[in-house]
Structure formats: structure tokens, C-alpha cells
Scaffold this active site. Structure first.
Site, PDB file in Angstrom:
ATOM      1  N   GLN A   1       0.705  -1.304  -0.066  1.00 31.41           N
ATOM      2  CA  GLN A   1       0.167  -0.030   0.044  1.00 31.41           C
ATOM      3  C   GLN A   1       0.923   1.211   0.107  1.00 31.41           C
ATOM      4  O   GLN A   1       2.009   1.427   0.677  1.00 31.41           O
ATOM      5  CB  GLN A   1      -0.806  -0.040   1.367  1.00 31.41           C
ATOM      6  CG  GLN A   1      -1.829  -1.140   1.323  1.00 31.41           C
ATOM      7  CD  GLN A   1      -3.030  -0.937   0.481  1.00 31.41           C
ATOM      8  OE1 GLN A   1      -3.479   0.196   0.238  1.00 31.41           O
ATOM      9  NE2 GLN A   1      -3.678  -2.042  -0.171  1.00 31.41           N
ATOM     10  N   PRO A   2       0.558   2.371  -0.755  1.00 35.29           N
ATOM     11  CA  PRO A   2       1.163   3.602  -0.825  1.00 35.29           C
ATOM     12  C   PRO A   2       1.402   4.110   0.659  1.00 35.29           C
ATOM     13  O   PRO A   2       2.384   4.763   0.934  1.00 35.29           O
ATOM     14  CB  PRO A   2       0.494   4.270  -1.683  1.00 35.29           C
ATOM     15  CG  PRO A   2      -0.119   3.448  -2.528  1.00 35.29           C
ATOM     16  CD  PRO A   2      -0.358   2.389  -1.620  1.00 35.29           C
ATOM     17  N   HIS A   3       0.438   3.934   1.573  1.00 36.47           N
ATOM     18  CA  HIS A   3       0.557   4.658   2.831  1.00 36.47           C
ATOM     19  C   HIS A   3       1.602   3.753   3.657  1.00 36.47           C
ATOM     20  O   HIS A   3       2.196   4.431   4.458  1.00 36.47           O
ATOM     21  CB  HIS A   3      -0.778   4.683   3.418  1.00 36.47           C
ATOM     22  CG  HIS A   3      -1.007   5.891   4.298  1.00 36.47           C
ATOM     23  ND1 HIS A   3      -2.177   5.990   4.790  1.00 36.47           N
ATOM     24  CD2 HIS A   3      -0.188   6.656   5.053  1.00 36.47           C
ATOM     25  CE1 HIS A   3      -2.172   7.210   5.551  1.00 36.47           C
ATOM     26  NE2 HIS A   3      -0.903   7.212   5.840  1.00 36.47           N
ATOM     27  N   HIS A   4       1.588   2.456   3.451  1.00 38.00           N
ATOM     28  CA  HIS A   4       2.593   1.720   4.353  1.00 38.00           C
ATOM     29  C   HIS A   4       4.109   1.783   3.804  1.00 38.00           C
ATOM     30  O   HIS A   4       5.012   2.037   4.500  1.00 38.00           O
ATOM     31  CB  HIS A   4       2.153   0.144   4.134  1.00 38.00           C
ATOM     32  CG  HIS A   4       0.972  -0.281   4.639  1.00 38.00           C
ATOM     33  ND1 HIS A   4       0.579  -1.592   4.343  1.00 38.00           N
ATOM     34  CD2 HIS A   4      -0.108   0.400   5.134  1.00 38.00           C
ATOM     35  CE1 HIS A   4      -0.949  -1.610   4.931  1.00 38.00           C
ATOM     36  NE2 HIS A   4      -1.265  -0.318   5.435  1.00 38.00           N
TER      37      HIS A   4
END
Length: 236
Positions: free
Chosen positions: A56-59
Site C-alpha cells: 500500500q502507498p501509505h505503508h
């Protein structure tokens, strides 16, 4: 559960991604670092095959990755969302894009879109922002992607906007048509980015001439359907 899923299906990138994220949150660094390398190898293969990466981009923002690797992952994630948007009906736009420079005496229409106008850190940080716009220059619109009706933050944000729409039950093309055909928004601000509840497909269909990412996701969207990222030196 993630370990059990991986035992049943060793090549399960989504489960591995969630396991690596959980290990990061509990600071289990040795196992996290070992599995992270395995996960990044899977993600690299997914990108090479033209698929959406499981990272995930946020991760990715909290992993020890080079900025170029974060951009590559995010761009691949954006392309995956674009492919999903291709499966949706196209909005029926009856008006062209609003001109970026409003006419003489016309205020700039700025719309804020979020799923988090409720019990969420974004609302804690943003709930007073809407009412503080210079109303001689800006006409403020709020678009709620998830209903939090009755919550104090919802009430305050709704009162702070001149126009507030709960579009949580609307389909993506309908939201786009409201933005373009009815409200003719000049600037559309994405307060979700790549977080839960986002409707990035709306931005892919370009309902506004200027589209901006702010607050919800502190990194690049990796997409040409977001023109600007509002940030500062500390965040980025």
C-alpha cells in the site's frame, strides 16, 4: 490470521503485505526486515507484470525505501486504480471544465472531498479550516464520501461550508456530474489520498480543472490526475 493464510498459500502477496505492516507497528524488526525483502520482491514482479502492487502507498512511507522506490510503487498503484476506473460508466458531462480563472466578480469555487468528516484525525485538524476562508474570494463546498451525520465534527464542518453534500450513496459518475455540471468547482481537494474510504476514481474523471492532494496522504499520488500536493518541508 495472516500467518495462517500464508501457510495455506505461500505466495499470497496481500496477506504478506498486511503481516509486514503489523510487524512494523509492533516493532518486530528482525522478522519484519526479512519478510519486507520478500514482499518487495513480489511487488517488483507485480509491477513488471502490469499489476497493482500489494504494498500500500501509505505503508511504503514508513518502510526503509528510497524515494524513487516509493514513487515507483505509488505510480503502479495509481495505474491500477485507473484500470478499475476504466470499468466504470463514464460521467455524462454537459458542461466543459470550469475556467481556472473565474470571471470578474466571481469567486473561486473550492471543493473538499473526504470520507473522514467525523471521528477522525483529519477532522480534528481540519474542522475549523472551512469557515476561515475569505468568503469574498472563495465559495466553499464540502463533499462527504462517508456519512458521519450527527457527529460534532460533521456538524461543524457542514456549518463551515457554504455548500455541503453527502455523496456517500452516489456512484462515481454521479459525483463527477455534480462537481462539473452543477457546482462547477474550480479547485477540488482530495483529503483522502490513498487511505480508507477514498474515491480516487472521481479524480481520474477530471471533474475540476485543478485537482489537489492535501492532508490525508502525506506523499505523492503518482498520477497526472492530481496536479499539486500541498505540503511542507517537514512532511515531505
Amino acid at each position: 490470521y495472516y500467518r495462517q493464510a500464508i501457510q495455506c498459500r505461500p505466495h499470497f502477496p496481500d496477506a504478506l503485505s498486511d503481516l509486514v505492516h503489523c510487524l512494523t507497528l509492533v516493532c518486530s524488526w528482525t522478522e519484519r526486515n526479512r519478510l519486507l525483502q520478500q514482499l518487495l520482491g513480489m511487488a517488483k514482479q507485480q509491477i513488471a507484470e502490469g499489476r497493482m502492487p500489494s504494498v500500500q502507498p501509505h505503508h511504503s512511507l514508513i518502510y526503509p525505501l528510497a524515494p524513487t522506490d516509493v514513487v515507483t510503487l505509488t505510480q503502479a498503484f495509481a495505474r491500477g486504480i485507473e484500470r478499475m476506473a476504466d470499468q466504470l460508466p463514464r460521467p455524462n458531462y454537459t458542461l466543459p471544465l470550469a475556467k481556472w480563472r473565474p470571471g470578474m466578480g466571481q469567486r473561486i469555487r473550492i471543493g473538499y472531498m473526504s470520507s473522514d468528516f467525523g471521528d477522525h484525525p483529519l477532522s480534528q485538524l481540519m474542522q475549523s479550516v472551512f469557515e476561515l476562508h475569505d468568503r469574498t474570494r472563495f465559495e466553499v463546498f464540502g463533499y462527504a464520501l462517508t456519512s458521519h451525520a450527527g457527529h460534532p465534527a460533521w456538524v461543524k464542518i457542514k456549518q463551515g461550508c457554504e455548500h455541503f453534500r453527502d455523496v456517500s450513496q452516489k456512484k462515481t459518475p454521479e459525483i463527477c456530474e455534480i462537481l462539473r455540471n452543477e457546482d462547477q468547482v474550480h479547485i477540488l481537494v482530495n483529503l483522502n489520498g490513498y487511505t480508507k474510504g477514498a474515491r480516487n476514481e472521481v479524480f481520474i474523471f477530471r471533474p475540476a480543472p485543478v485537482q489537489v492532494s492535501y492532508m490525508g496522504f502525506p506523499g505523492t499520488m503518482g498520477a497526472d490526475w492530481v496536479d499539486y500536493l500541498i505540503t511542507d518541508y517537514t512532511v515531505t
